[in-house]
Design an enzyme around this catalytic site. Structure first.
Site, PDB file in Angstrom:
ATOM      1  N   THR A 144       6.292  -1.301   8.869  1.00 44.19           N
ATOM      2  CA  THR A 144       4.689  -1.227   9.021  1.00 44.19           C
ATOM      3  C   THR A 144       3.911  -2.358   8.513  1.00 44.19           C
ATOM      4  O   THR A 144       2.962  -2.563   8.958  1.00 44.19           O
ATOM      5  CB  THR A 144       4.299   0.059   8.326  1.00 44.19           C
ATOM      6  N   CYS A 180       1.801  -0.522  -0.778  1.00 41.26           N
ATOM      7  CA  CYS A 180       1.100   0.737  -1.243  1.00 41.26           C
ATOM      8  C   CYS A 180       1.364   0.827  -2.946  1.00 41.26           C
ATOM      9  O   CYS A 180       2.426   0.027  -3.505  1.00 41.26           O
ATOM     10  CB  CYS A 180       1.694   1.881  -0.670  1.00 41.26           C
ATOM     11  N   CYS A 190       1.518   6.498  -3.682  1.00 41.29           N
ATOM     12  CA  CYS A 190       0.784   6.567  -2.269  1.00 41.29           C
ATOM     13  C   CYS A 190       1.375   7.723  -1.523  1.00 41.29           C
ATOM     14  O   CYS A 190       2.703   8.212  -1.612  1.00 41.29           O
ATOM     15  CB  CYS A 190       0.949   5.348  -1.219  1.00 41.29           C
ATOM     16  N   ARG A 226       3.096   8.772   4.530  1.00 36.16           N
ATOM     17  CA  ARG A 226       4.535   9.336   4.735  1.00 36.16           C
ATOM     18  C   ARG A 226       5.773   8.504   4.191  1.00 36.16           C
ATOM     19  O   ARG A 226       5.436   7.086   4.254  1.00 36.16           O
ATOM     20  CB  ARG A 226       4.752   9.282   6.569  1.00 36.16           C
ATOM     21  N   ARG A 241      -0.076  -6.071   4.486  1.00 35.02           N
ATOM     22  CA  ARG A 241      -1.434  -5.701   4.250  1.00 35.02           C
ATOM     23  C   ARG A 241      -1.487  -4.454   3.369  1.00 35.02           C
ATOM     24  O   ARG A 241      -0.681  -3.697   3.287  1.00 35.02           O
ATOM     25  CB  ARG A 241      -1.936  -5.230   5.781  1.00 35.02           C
ATOM     26  N   CYS A 255      -2.548  -0.871   2.103  1.00 34.18           N
ATOM     27  CA  CYS A 255      -2.471   0.442   2.419  1.00 34.18           C
ATOM     28  C   CYS A 255      -3.982   0.737   2.504  1.00 34.18           C
ATOM     29  O   CYS A 255      -4.888   0.577   1.388  1.00 34.18           O
ATOM     30  CB  CYS A 255      -1.587   1.483   1.825  1.00 34.18           C
ATOM     31  N   CYS A 310      -4.191   4.345  -0.173  1.00 33.57           N
ATOM     32  CA  CYS A 310      -3.977   4.080  -1.591  1.00 33.57           C
ATOM     33  C   CYS A 310      -4.568   2.833  -2.337  1.00 33.57           C
ATOM     34  O   CYS A 310      -4.739   2.813  -3.335  1.00 33.57           O
ATOM     35  CB  CYS A 310      -2.602   4.352  -2.079  1.00 33.57           C
TER      36      CYS A 310
HETATM   37 ZN   LIG Z   1      -0.537   3.632   0.603  1.00 38.22          ZN
END
Ligand SMILES: [Zn+2]
Length: 347
Positions: free
Chosen positions: A31, A35, A39, A42, A64, A66, A69
């Protein structure tokens, strides 16, 4: 990573262990997002995880932050926790903003802003709170005010909902909503979004609802807690204070401080409501995000129905849940109120 090994980090991510927040961050190669360990998004396959000491190295590796969180805020928050600990240790002394700014090498303006963003109140209000023992309910299960505030979710937007019973002040036997033998005190008044009634048990706010008339809200309160004695608050400064804090929040004046809540519902509803409390102001999620967040991905309809049964408006932010297609969805207190709340939080 310098302080912990990768096996330990993997385990922490798998357990969404909030105790590791601030110690490392993880990225997901599929993705491109990074995080905090806790977090609630999923979970990724273990082979897709990458670990970083700080947000800077995650960003330079092409990840990048999240949106759920907000891992980039972690470091500033750690420093604010240090500030809070300092205030706590010196709460009986005179502490000025400029003293804090010298000691922690931050400008007064930045310190004030970052502290409020982390804890929901200014350093001065924080010190006053300690002095006045207004955080008694949070203190019960923690060693210090800072730990209590931090554990209650001030320092981390991702509370670990499975462990949050203590923070929420619920005893295992207190799921009945009738609340027999209990006394509930309420206040009501006009807010930016209409007439609001706020009611609390000894544990915290159990009812926050909008309505047209005081009578109607009183009837509703009695119906929700049929076995409790219900009285208007007269000498209950903390309930007045909570009401004012919500009022300020609705005027977009002040961030919302952590007000203790006393949630009564089924085990499933409690998980949904506790999950809702992890959604930061300004963020929105879908009903299926909620279902995934409580590890019941197929229970989307049940999750939506638990949102609809929420009796603590704003503090349990069911207004931050939208339909999967981005539509506004329903709201117990009217879709217009939901829209206003979301607009307020976006600004
Ligand atoms: Zn996160």
């Amino acid at each position: 990573m310098t302080t912990i090994n990768e096996a330990e980090a993997r385990e922490a991510v798998l357990a969404r262990n909030a105790a590791y927040d601030g110690r490392f961050l993880f990225g997901v190669v599929t993705t491109g997002i990074f995080c905090r360990p806790s977090c609630t998004s999923r979970q990724a396959k273990p082979e897709n995880l990458r670990f970083f000491d700080n947000a800077g190295s995650a960003v330079s590796a092409g990840f990048r932050a999240c949106k759920r969180c907000k891992p980039e805020r972690q470091q500033s928050q750690n420093k604010m926790v240090d500030v809070a600990r300092y205030i706590e240790a010196h709460s009986d002394e005179k502490i000025t903003l400029s003293m804090l700014s010298d000691r922690f090498e931050l400008s007064s303006a930045h310190l004030q802003k970052a502290f409020s963003a982390t804890f929901g109140l200014s350093p001065k209000a924080f010190q006053n709170g300690i002095r006045q023992q207004q955080f008694k309910s949070l203190l019960r299960d923690a060693d210090s005010v800072t730990d209590a505030l931090y554990a209650a979710g001030y320092g981390s937007t991702s509370r670990v909902y499975d462990n949050s019973n203590d923070q929420l002040g619920m005893t295992p036997g207190a799921y009945r909503k009738g609340a027999e033998g209990e006394t509930i005190y309420y206040v009501s008044g006009k807010t930016q979004l209409g007439l609001l009634m706020l009611a609390a048990t000894e544990q915290g706010v159990c009812f926050a609802m909008f309505g047209d008339t005081e009578n109607e809200l009183e009837e509703l309160l009695k119906a929700e807690f049929p076995d409790a004695a219900i009285n208007r608050a007269s000498d209950h400064a903390h309930i007045d204070m909570w009401f004012q804090q919500i009022e300020q929040y609705l005027l977009a004046d002040q961030p919302l401080p952590d007000i203790p809540v006393d949630l009564r519902g089924t085990a499933f509803q409690l998980r949904v409501w506790q999950f809702l409390q992890t959604i930061a102001s300004g963020d929105v999620v879908s009903y299926s995000d909620v279902a995934i967040g409580i590890d019941k991905p197929s229970a989307v309809r049940a999750a939506a129905s638990a949102c609809a049964k929420n009796r603590v408006a704003i503090l349990v932010p069911c207004h931050r849940v939208l339909r999967g297609d981005g539509g506004i969805g329903g709201y117990r207190w009217g879709v217009d109120t939901k829209r206003d709340l979301l607009a307020l939080e976006k600004s």
